[in-house]
Every structure is written in structure tokens, then in C-alpha cells.
Design a protein around this motif. Structure first.
Motif, mmCIF file in Angstrom:
data_model
loop_
_atom_site.group_PDB
_atom_site.id
_atom_site.type_symbol
_atom_site.label_atom_id
_atom_site.label_comp_id
_atom_site.label_asym_id
_atom_site.label_seq_id
_atom_site.Cartn_x
_atom_site.Cartn_y
_atom_site.Cartn_z
ATOM 1 N N GLU A 157 0.814 -1.219 0.000
ATOM 2 C CA GLU A 157 0.000 0.000 0.000
ATOM 3 C C GLU A 157 0.850 1.273 0.000
ATOM 4 O O GLU A 157 0.568 2.226 -0.733
ATOM 5 N N SER A 158 1.889 1.289 0.814
ATOM 6 C CA SER A 158 2.722 2.485 0.948
ATOM 7 C C SER A 158 3.483 2.828 -0.335
ATOM 8 O O SER A 158 4.007 3.937 -0.482
ATOM 9 N N CYS A 182 -1.708 -4.353 -1.533
ATOM 10 C CA CYS A 182 -1.691 -5.256 -0.386
ATOM 11 C C CYS A 182 -1.411 -4.454 0.892
ATOM 12 O O CYS A 182 -0.487 -3.636 0.922
ATOM 13 N N LYS A 183 -2.209 -4.694 1.909
ATOM 14 C CA LYS A 183 -2.060 -4.003 3.186
ATOM 15 C C LYS A 183 -1.577 -4.979 4.256
ATOM 16 O O LYS A 183 -2.029 -6.131 4.299
ATOM 17 N N GLU A 197 -2.338 -5.101 7.296
ATOM 18 C CA GLU A 197 -3.431 -5.553 8.174
ATOM 19 C C GLU A 197 -4.312 -6.622 7.532
ATOM 20 O O GLU A 197 -5.160 -7.224 8.215
ATOM 21 N N ASP A 198 -4.138 -6.883 6.235
ATOM 22 C CA ASP A 198 -4.918 -7.947 5.582
ATOM 23 C C ASP A 198 -4.756 -9.277 6.299
ATOM 24 O O ASP A 198 -5.668 -10.112 6.293
ATOM 25 N N PRO A 225 -3.930 -0.040 11.403
ATOM 26 C CA PRO A 225 -4.308 1.053 10.498
ATOM 27 C C PRO A 225 -4.348 2.421 11.181
ATOM 28 O O PRO A 225 -4.223 3.449 10.510
ATOM 29 N N LYS A 237 -0.413 3.597 11.170
ATOM 30 C CA LYS A 237 0.402 3.616 9.961
ATOM 31 C C LYS A 237 0.243 4.933 9.214
ATOM 32 O O LYS A 237 -0.723 5.685 9.419
#
Length: 402
Positions: free
Chosen positions: A143-144, A164-165, A167-168, A179, A182
Motif C-alpha cells: 500500500e505504501s 496489499c495491506k 493488516e490484511d 491502520p 500507519k
């Protein structure tokens, strides 16, 4: 050496080389292995059949069984198939060591597509080069990293970016708390961007294209950037399966029921991919994933909590663990075997690390072009200070005077 004298490297045959190093192999290590001619993804499928409910991955407490991981990779294959990805297509993975990486890696291979490895620390310019050079059609991105690929999406460099995160895959309550802390990344709704949750909703694809393991390319590994632009090493399924079995053979007392690996070496690098991903997956061991190899305190915590026994790394990692101010607060005596690569292993570091863990730390050598491991010191036998060791099974080494 008889049979070698007077010949060029191109004229040498395997039978010309006297393998004098075999006598130094640890007891139980064979000098020849019958390598299965199978697709690389079969390593996961076979372990899922043998150990369906055994944890394949542990990610900050979240356990993912082999059956579940295999199913996730089938969903990756299904999702990509709907995008038009087929055998021979290229798909980028631009992720640290997370469950997304592992599922995406084997899912791409199940389609007969090629995994294009990409370092998550690369700049927009470097990512652009990888995408253009590999002709990748889609990719998985942390994600970042979205700000680095937004312009590339606008230019049509990718059909789809799957975001893709972390926390997924985090367990509760970490999946709620993470979340909140971050760095926020704004990702607009657009047709060429999807999220991991979309992949999880996909229909699992269980049909497989025909794969020729010795000819079909499984992975693009970019290397050689210190002497110019990186170039893709084209590793076939057979290249990577064979080196996986060679590395496993080097551990004479391996035990899938007992051994737990720590996945701290980056999987986008050939060394981490073979020794700390394909190896334990093929053997049915559990991998404790560490997405940030600089997070030494987490490495120490995970070694103690999960009784990590196999720790493949680089000298700076072992030094960081040894010199961490909280190291003595943790029990790291479960570590039994470590293979160090990528840089020379200082003799004093080897001695001190073995004293702290009670395990063995040996130096090895390889290069991306060889998938990558070619040499290592025996785990329990003769170790020579400052030496890369001896050739692993079915590997020849000769000195040629041109």
C-alpha cells in the motif's frame, strides 16, 4: 587434476572432474540427488497434501495452514486469469515478506506465468525500468508504494495493480490497531487498481497449463545493478526446484515436524527465495515471516516464541542479533543451523553467535545465476575460517588457468 589439464571450461565434462570435496560432506548428505522434473508450485501443492492443517506461515501471530495457503494461491491464479494473465505473462511482486508475497508467488506460477521480483525499496525510476524491461502486465504492491506507481498506472504501464495491506493478515486486535498508527496513503478508486480483498473473493483456479520445467521460466531475478542497469536472470522451474533440494540436502538432521524457519531474508532476492521460502515450503516446515529485516527486536521475540531452529541470513543480521541491547532477555537457544551468505562471515562473529545460540553458523556462497547456492561449509563437519566451503551436491568447481 586428471582429465582437466589442457582443457578450456567449455571443453570440460562432469566425468573429467575429481570431486575430492565429497569426503568432507556431513554424514547423511548425498553427493547426488534425483531431482523431480516438476513445476515449482508443486512444492506447495505436495506439502498441502501431506500437511494440510500444519501452519505454513506465521505472521505476527496469525497462522496460515498449508491447505489455506494453497487455496489462497489458487485464488490468486483465478483472479489473474480473469485479467487475461496466461502462460508466459509476467507479473511483478513488489512486496516485503508477507503472506501476500507467498500466495502471489505460487499463484502466478500456477498459471505458467513468470514472477518478476522487485525490491520494495526501489524508487519510481527503478520500478519503471523493471516494468518496462520485463513487460509485466500486472503486479502486487504494498500500500505504501502506491505513490511510486501512480504515474506508471496513468501511463498505462500496467493492466492492474493489486494493493496489499499489512493488516490484511494481522490477527485481532492488531488488524484494527495497525491502520490507526500507519502512515496514511490516499488511493483513489480507479479501474486499474484492486485490493487484496478482491483477490480473496476470486474463484480458485485449479486447472494448470502444461509446464516444461527445464525450459519454462519461473522467475525473473534482477541483478548486476552495481555495474550498470540490472539484468534479469531467467530461472526455470527446474533451476529453482533443483537448488531447493540441494539446500535441503545440506541439512542432514532436518525434520519437518521439529524445524521452524524464520523468513527474514528478503524473498525478492534469490538467496531468501530459495533458502527461506521454497526450501521450507518443499519440506513442509513452518515459516515465521519478518517483513522488516532491520527489526531486530521482533526477530529475537519470534525466535524465542516460535522456537526457530533454521535461520538463514547475512553477517549483518547475525551481528545485529548478537549486539542488540536486549538480546540476553531472549532465549535463542532453539537455533540449530544457520547458513550465512551475501558477504564474508567474520570468524569472530561465527564464534560468538555459535556460543550464544549453541547452534551452528556456516558460510556459504552463490549467485543469482545459479538459483543461487553453489557452496557451503558443512553444518557439522570441517569448517575453514574465511572459506565459502565446498560445492553442494551435483555441483562442480574447478580452477582453470587460461
Amino acid at each position: 587434476m586428471p582429465g582437466v589439464e589442457g582443457k578450456t571450461i567449455m571443453e570440460l565434462r562432469p566425468e573429467d572432474v575429481e570431486r575430492i570435496w565429497v569426503k568432507h560432506y556431513d554424514k547423511g548428505v548425498r553427493d547426488h540427488i534425483d531431482y523431480p522434473e516438476i513445476p515449482l508450485y508443486a512444492l506447495l501443492e505436495e506439502s498441502a497434501k501431506k500437511y494440510p492443517e500444519k501452519p505454513a506461515l506465521i505472521f505476527y501471530g496469525k497462522k496460515i495452514a498449508y491447505r489455506e495457503l494453497n487455496e489462497l494461491s489458487d485464488k490468486v491464479a483465478g483472479y489473474l486469469y480473469e485479467l487475461g494473465i496466461r502462460k508466459g505473462s509476467k507479473v511483478v511482486i513488489d512486496l516485503p515478506n508477507t503472506p501476500h508475497f507467498v500466495a502471489a508467488y505460487y499463484g502466478i506460477l500456477k498459471l505458467g506465468a513468470t514472477v518478476v521480483q522487485c525490491n520494495p525499496l526501489y524508487t519510481e525510476r527503478e520500478v519503471r525500468y523493471i516494468l518496462e524491461n520485463s513487460e509485466a502486465e500486472a503486479g502486487f504492491f504494498l500500500e505504501s508504494l502506491y505513490p511510486r506507481i501512480e504515474k506508471l498506472l496513468n501511463e498505462g504501464k500496467l493492466k492492474k495493480a493489486i494493493i496489499c495491506k499489512i493488516e490484511d493478515f494481522l490477527p485481532f486486535p492488531l488488524n484494527v490497531l495497525y491502520p490507526l498508527k500507519k502512515q496514511k496513503v490516499k488511493i483513489p478508486k480507479r479501474g486499474d487498481v484492486a485490493f487484496w480483498k478482491d483477490v480473496e473473493k476470486a474463484r480458485p483456479l485449479r486447472e494448470r497449463p502444461s509446464i516444461n520445467p527445464k525450459e519454462d521460466v519461473a522467475v525473473f531475478l534482477y541483478t548486476g545493478g552495481t555495474t550498470g542497469v540490472p539484468k534479469a536472470v531467467m530461472s526455470t522451474h527446474y533451476n529453482l526446484v533443483a537448488n531447493t533440494y540441494q539446500v535441503l540436502e545440506w541439512l542432514p538432521d532436518k525434520d519437518p515436524e521439529r524445524d521452524t524457519y524464520i523468513g527474514v531474508l528478503p524473498y525478492f532476492h534469490s538467496y531468501g527465495m530459495t533458502t527461506s521460502l521454497n526450501g521450507p515450503i518443499a519440506f513442509g516446515s513452518t515459516i515465521v515471516l519478518v517483513p522488516d529485516p532491520r527489526d531486530v527486536k521482533t526477530i529475537l521475540k519470534f525466535i524465542q516464541k516460535y522456537k526457530v531452529s533454521i535461520f538463514c541470513g547475512v553477517p549483518t543480521m547475525y551481528a545485529a542479533v548478537l549486539n542488540h541491547p536486549d538480546r540476553k532477555k531472549y532465549d535463542i537457544s532453539s537455533v540449530r543451523a544457520c547458513i550465512s551468505g551475501a558477504a564474508p562471515l567474520p570468524v569472530e562473529l561465527k564464534k560468538n553467535f555459535e556460543s550464544a545460540t549453541g547452534g551452528k553458523l556456516v558460510e556459504g556462497y552463490g549467485l543469482s545465476e545459479t538459483s543461487p547456492v553453489t557452496h557451503a561449509n558443512p553444518i557439522y563437519g570441517l569448517n575453514k575460517a574465511g572459506s565459502i566451503g565446498i560445492p553442494v551436491p551435483d555441483t562442480l568447481a574447478v580452477v582453470i588457468d587460461d
